[in-house]
Design an enzyme around this catalytic site. Structure first.
Site, PDB file in Angstrom:
ATOM      1  CG  ASN A  17      36.419  33.850  46.095  1.00 20.05           C
ATOM      2  OD1 ASN A  17      35.787  32.938  45.558  1.00 20.05           O
ATOM      3  ND2 ASN A  17      36.605  33.917  47.387  1.00 20.05           N
ATOM      4  CB  ALA A  63      39.786  35.520  51.961  1.00 23.78           C
ATOM      5  CD  GLU A 101      49.637  42.501  52.265  1.00 18.95           C
ATOM      6  OE1 GLU A 101      50.645  42.648  52.980  1.00 18.95           O
ATOM      7  OE2 GLU A 101      48.489  42.404  52.715  1.00 18.95           O
ATOM      8  NE  ARG A 135      35.946  45.566  51.221  1.00 14.83           N
ATOM      9  CZ  ARG A 135      36.075  44.478  50.441  1.00 14.83           C
ATOM     10  NH1 ARG A 135      37.200  44.249  49.781  1.00 14.83           N
ATOM     11  NH2 ARG A 135      35.068  43.630  50.342  1.00 14.83           N
ATOM     12  NE  ARG A 164      28.872  36.281  39.399  1.00 14.77           N
ATOM     13  CZ  ARG A 164      28.840  35.900  38.133  1.00 14.77           C
ATOM     14  NH1 ARG A 164      29.238  36.733  37.187  1.00 14.77           N
ATOM     15  NH2 ARG A 164      28.420  34.684  37.795  1.00 14.77           N
ATOM     16  CG  ASN A 223      45.051  40.579  45.969  1.00 16.73           C
ATOM     17  OD1 ASN A 223      44.742  40.217  47.101  1.00 16.73           O
ATOM     18  ND2 ASN A 223      44.267  41.353  45.229  1.00 16.73           N
TER      19      ASN A 223
HETATM   20  O1  CA2 Z   1      41.028  44.129  47.841  1.00 16.12           O
HETATM   21  C1  CA2 Z   1      41.582  43.052  47.593  1.00 16.12           C
HETATM   22  O2  CA2 Z   1      42.315  42.889  46.620  1.00 16.12           O
HETATM   23  C2  CA2 Z   1      41.302  41.841  48.488  1.00 16.12           C
HETATM   24  O3  CA2 Z   1      42.517  41.110  48.603  1.00 16.12           O
HETATM   25  C3  CA2 Z   1      40.255  41.030  47.785  1.00 16.12           C
HETATM   26  C4  CA2 Z   1      39.771  39.815  48.579  1.00 16.12           C
HETATM   27  C5  CA2 Z   1      39.397  40.224  50.005  1.00 16.12           C
HETATM   28  O4  CA2 Z   1      39.096  39.055  50.768  1.00 16.12           O
HETATM   29  C6  CA2 Z   1      40.511  41.000  50.692  1.00 16.12           C
HETATM   30  O5  CA2 Z   1      40.056  41.372  51.976  1.00 16.12           O
HETATM   31  C7  CA2 Z   1      40.860  42.225  49.889  1.00 16.12           C
HETATM   32  C8  CA2 Z   1      38.572  39.170  47.908  1.00 16.12           C
HETATM   33  C9  CA2 Z   1      38.829  38.770  46.504  1.00 16.12           C
HETATM   34  C10 CA2 Z   1      37.526  38.468  45.854  1.00 16.12           C
HETATM   35  O6  CA2 Z   1      37.623  38.823  44.494  1.00 16.12           O
HETATM   36  C11 CA2 Z   1      36.491  38.990  43.794  1.00 16.12           C
HETATM   37  C12 CA2 Z   1      36.595  39.689  42.616  1.00 16.12           C
HETATM   38  C13 CA2 Z   1      35.469  39.917  41.872  1.00 16.12           C
HETATM   39  C14 CA2 Z   1      34.251  39.412  42.287  1.00 16.12           C
HETATM   40  C15 CA2 Z   1      34.155  38.709  43.466  1.00 16.12           C
HETATM   41  C16 CA2 Z   1      35.283  38.487  44.220  1.00 16.12           C
END
Ligand code: CA2
Length: 144
Positions: A11, A77, A98, A107, A18, A74
């Site tokens: 994602n 999820a 990381e 969160r 987004r 990174n």
């Molecule tokens: O905070 C972070 O960088 C995370 O690795 C982002 C992940 C999340 O599952 C981790 O818990 C923390 C989610 C990435 C989703 O990225 C998006 C970016 C923009 C819009 C939607 C999703």
């Protein structure tokens, strides 16, 4: 010239497009440009990749055994679920940092545990996309 691999999980291709209230307005292309400039000034290079596939990320980590001096990851999820990415990183000999764009500790509780943190030399969370630049500075220091 040492190469540093910057890996991004599922994602993160949506970064800057987004949920800017959580992840900001900068894109992975912006991250790539900023990190390439920092690495270039230090006589190093970066390769930035993103995949929504766990298998693809693992294959890139395996390839990095031959090509990269350090890894910034990174895992998105997969941070919280993937023993397979943890195992792959354990087969990589260089430093691993990381990065999380958001402060995962502010969160949901399921984001508080990371398999990758068991392997990483360092963890940066909650610094926005600047976290990638901070991680790069650390990797450059660690590889000397
Ligand atoms: O905070 C972070 O960088 C995370 O690795 C982002 C992940 C999340 O599952 C981790 O818990 C923390 C989610 C990435 C989703 O990225 C998006 C970016 C923009 C819009 C939607 C999703």
């Amino acid at each position: 010239m040492p190469e540093i691999l910057i890996l991004n999980g599922p994602n993160l291709n949506l970064l800057g497009k987004r949920q800017p209230e959580i992840y900001g307005r900068e894109t992975l292309a912006d991250v790539e440009a900023a990190c390439a400039a920092i690495a270039g000034a230090a006589g190093a290079s970066i390769t930035l990749r993103q995949s929504n596939s766990e298998a693809q990320l693992i294959d890139w980590i395996h390839q990095a055994r031959e090509t990269a001096a350090g890894i910034i990851i990174n895992p998105a999820a997969f941070t919280h679920t993937s023993v397979a990415i943890y195992d792959a990183l354990n087969a990589f000999e260089g430093p691993v940092i990381e990065v999380h764009i958001s402060n995962v500790h502010k969160r949901e509780s399921f984001r508080h545990h990371s398999y990758v943190s068991l392997r990483a030399e360092g963890v940066i969370a909650g610094c926005g996309v600047q976290g990638y630049e901070l991680a790069l500075a650390r990797v450059l220091r660690l590889i000397g």
